[in-house]
Design an enzyme around this catalytic site. Sequence first.
Site, PDB file in Angstrom:
ATOM      1  N   GLY A 157     -10.995 -55.712  37.372  1.00  7.34           N
ATOM      2  CA  GLY A 157     -11.440 -56.943  38.211  1.00  7.34           C
ATOM      3  C   GLY A 157     -10.436 -58.039  38.155  1.00  7.34           C
ATOM      4  O   GLY A 157      -9.472 -57.976  36.947  1.00  7.34           O
ATOM      5  N   HIS A 158     -10.695 -59.283  38.667  1.00  7.57           N
ATOM      6  CA  HIS A 158      -9.779 -60.368  38.790  1.00  7.57           C
ATOM      7  C   HIS A 158     -10.096 -61.044  37.153  1.00  7.57           C
ATOM      8  O   HIS A 158     -11.072 -61.115  36.636  1.00  7.57           O
ATOM      9  CB  HIS A 158     -10.095 -61.213  39.713  1.00  7.57           C
ATOM     10  CG  HIS A 158     -11.584 -61.678  39.874  1.00  7.57           C
ATOM     11  ND1 HIS A 158     -12.207 -62.483  40.892  1.00  7.57           N
ATOM     12  CD2 HIS A 158     -12.645 -61.601  38.878  1.00  7.57           C
ATOM     13  CE1 HIS A 158     -13.326 -62.865  40.482  1.00  7.57           C
ATOM     14  NE2 HIS A 158     -13.669 -62.233  39.514  1.00  7.57           N
ATOM     15  N   ASN A 159      -8.874 -61.738  36.770  1.00  4.08           N
ATOM     16  CA  ASN A 159      -8.632 -62.576  35.487  1.00  4.08           C
ATOM     17  C   ASN A 159      -8.805 -61.686  34.415  1.00  4.08           C
ATOM     18  O   ASN A 159      -8.758 -62.165  33.148  1.00  4.08           O
ATOM     19  CB  ASN A 159      -9.917 -63.596  35.622  1.00  4.08           C
ATOM     20  CG  ASN A 159      -9.660 -64.484  36.838  1.00  4.08           C
ATOM     21  OD1 ASN A 159      -8.731 -64.517  37.432  1.00  4.08           O
ATOM     22  ND2 ASN A 159     -10.817 -65.341  36.858  1.00  4.08           N
ATOM     23  N   GLN A 177      -9.609 -66.339  45.757  1.00  4.92           N
ATOM     24  CA  GLN A 177      -8.727 -65.162  45.267  1.00  4.92           C
ATOM     25  C   GLN A 177      -7.365 -65.477  45.622  1.00  4.92           C
ATOM     26  O   GLN A 177      -6.799 -64.580  46.148  1.00  4.92           O
ATOM     27  CB  GLN A 177      -9.313 -63.694  45.495  1.00  4.92           C
ATOM     28  CG  GLN A 177     -10.825 -63.516  45.418  1.00  4.92           C
ATOM     29  CD  GLN A 177     -11.463 -63.476  44.102  1.00  4.92           C
ATOM     30  OE1 GLN A 177     -10.680 -63.373  43.128  1.00  4.92           O
ATOM     31  NE2 GLN A 177     -12.560 -64.310  43.955  1.00  4.92           N
TER      32      GLN A 177
END
Lengths: 337, 337, 337
Positions: free
Chosen positions: B244-246, B203
Amino acid sequence: MSMTLHQLAAALGAQCTAPEPVQLTCTLRHVSSSPQADAQALVFAESRAALDAALASPAGAVLLTPALAAGLTASQPLLLHAQPRWAFAQAARLLRAPLRATGVHPTAVLGAHVHLGAQVSIGPYAVLGANVSIGDHSHIGAGAVLGDGVRIGADCQIHPRVTLYSGTQIGNRVTLHAGCVLGSDGFGYARHAESGAYLQFPQQGTLVLEDDVEIGANTTIDRGALEETRIERGSKLDNLVHIGHNVRVGRDVVIAAQTGISGSSSVGDGAVLGGQVGVGEHAEIGPQVILGGGAGVLSQKKLRGPGSVFWGRPAQPLREYLKSLAALARLSRRAKE
Amino acid sequence: MSMTLHQLAAALGAQCTAPEPVQLTCTLRHVSSSPQADAQALVFAESRAALDAALASPAGAVLLTPALAAGLTASQPLLLHAQPRWAFAQAARLLRAPLRATGVHPTAVLGAHVHLGAQVSIGPYAVLGANVSIGDHSHIGAGAVLGDGVRIGADCQIHPRVTLYSGTQIGNRVTLHAGCVLGSDGFGYARHAESGAYLQFPQQGTLVLEDDVEIGANTTIDRGALEETRIERGSKLDNLVHIGHNVRVGRDVVIAAQTGISGSSSVGDGAVLGGQVGVGEHAEIGPQVILGGGAGVLSQKKLRGPGSVFWGRPAQPLREYLKSLAALARLSRRAKE
Amino acid sequence: MSMTLHQLAAALGAQCTAPEPVQLTCTLRHVSSSPQADAQALVFAESRAALDAALASPAGAVLLTPALAAGLTASQPLLLHAQPRWAFAQAARLLRAPLRATGVHPTAVLGAHVHLGAQVSIGPYAVLGANVSIGDHSHIGAGAVLGDGVRIGADCQIHPRVTLYSGTQIGNRVTLHAGCVLGSDGFGYARHAESGAYLQFPQQGTLVLEDDVEIGANTTIDRGALEETRIERGSKLDNLVHIGHNVRVGRDVVIAAQTGISGSSSVGDGAVLGGQVGVGEHAEIGPQVILGGGAGVLSQKKLRGPGSVFWGRPAQPLREYLKSLAALARLSRRAKE
């Protein structure tokens, strides 16, 4: 703190029986579950199974209802109370060591014209803005940030890293758990008709928490937009709850974790909201209404009727919700065949 | 700040009428609701009822649409604007006292090679890592923690106890409310086929917030896993939101409290997400799409169509969702009979 | 950190092939996505499309399965591993620069009898109560607050502004993200039968996090009421999760963002809970059970069967849930005609 069995019984308004008179002067120091009890522990029982565990433990005394005690022969002293769970919670409070006043930590930063009552404690790295007022015997935890003009009553416990935006008003005997944010800007915007851009609608109202309110960890409560947000006397909010601007939460309301109440809605006295409930804007939850976990209340909706239970998304009276679930299950089963 | 009615009208692009010419030079100092208004307050009305309240108040001036003002005789000056709510929000901004630059508090800890613009304010106990850059006129609240390499633009307001992980990039005129955590690790793991143990998938990406973004209290936004998470210009996120990520959130998007968007999903420009919405991974919410409160979008799902409203779990077009609810209600009623 | 391809292959237990033997000594410095790769990056591929992107990139080496590599002619070195995603995560960990021990910041406040292991780092304005113990190589972030008697194991990373209530026990190799609150009071009250007032039921138990647990930003976990709350070895919790008192979360459990687990429930080893799941009180989620995003589990409910998937509110076996959705859709369509 410690109390003799006799003193504790008197303080709780409980009837006390003991096989040996000398046991009435035994010392109790804490409450406990039965498996962890020692000879200075008070335990309680609301059921036959719990009573068996209590009697098998070395607990110093057992708190129970007169009905459960009827005909019982026990080697331990018994405390009889019509509401043993309530009395047990009272006993815990009586036996708990009072928070020790530790004074103002030298690293605390205090703005101009801060007023501190008697026996106030302020932890390391707490920051109090100008004109903040803290009532007698209140504790402010490490790293808490109180904006200008915040007022906190007496006997409050503000845990570490709580943030109170300027002007937030807190009553007496209030507990705020770590990380909660009170008095932040509400979520209201004006949208430009042509550009589609959003501009913050003024969020300049206040937030008031009345006496005996308790707020969970990382919960957020917004100030009013132009007027106020208010949490009334005795209400308890769990962790990660969200309360929007202009909301009124009445007295003795219980709101479980992760529930969210949108702007300008109200919750009547004595209502109980389960976890992850969602309430839209301008909705009214009547006094004593119960909302099951995960229920969803539409904007503008009014739910009424003391003791009525609502469940589902959108929330329906419990009976109708269960009927819907059953009808759908039947339909689905029939399709299977 | 204070402005004369005439100055304010010019700044808002509003037409101004007053029964007495001298009223055009009266001073306005703040916006208000009608019940709380004084002679220096601007109030606004979008409905006949709100207008009656405004005219009955001592407010210094009333902002309303030309249509609502047609044929009206009022003792107060009137400001006519096609979008009175927007103009009211503008007026609030114009009349608000600008944040006073207070400089860098002596207790703030600054790492090596920190760059501060002009008139930057940094509150007590804020901690800035190495190579942090803060633009002109930005305010960093008490106890905020900015990791190495964080960049913040001009005219930002970072409230107390915000945490920005290293490398997070913030544009201009951004507001971050207390307790929000930006740039934390995303939630991605590789699972070992035999042992079942989880190991963090890297991450190490970035998080970018563009200009005019506003983030609510205790909201969390994760950095990209290998690439980036991005919140585009003008978007507004309420309290306790999770991103969340992305994820990519487009321009002028509104996301209400407690909504969560899972990794690698995108939300198009101008979309509106109600509270407690859940969006699975790799989903696409198209531009201008509206998701009702509590709606759930499955992983991989694409929702399209400007202005289309979706609701329910799983989310359906509004018409179909309402049809489903009605069909289920009929079925349930029939079972009752 | 940097490693030669040869060293990395050995550490991962991967087979290494290279068109030119000299490539085996090339240096890798980080992992990357293919679009961002440079000559010192390791990339990975689990699909034909990802492989094409990897081979077209300047990446120094490509990690993939033997099956995907079969018959492949590539200009880059290849690392063959049966679980390339797992190996990629391992490689990221091996190549990551270790956290640099920075010692105890002079502004950190340490209570009496604090025990610090070797190479412990404590950030600015962290506050440690009396009798706190920190294991070797652990890092405590800026502004973290650790109550009296907190114990933290070795190799932990405690991010900024984490709050641990007194007595919380943390194992080894634990990561706690910013703003999480661990060990706060549970949400339990006794209600007085006549007045309707609530009194806190004692919340005096403990919270234990075992080794290799990871906790997301702004997540909250309550201590036990009279006994303990426990998160077992290897479990991973995302952001804004809530765990109530007396809950047991087993080993290698994954819980996605905004999920809430009410008091006294348990989650078995290897279970997977999607985002926004709600679990009532005294429920049991069995080992290896999978709960879809937004699922709701009623109080007292037991969900069993390794690998079984449950979904919906209330949660049903996946097959039945899908059947219900389909049946309702048919019913609704028929009504339309």
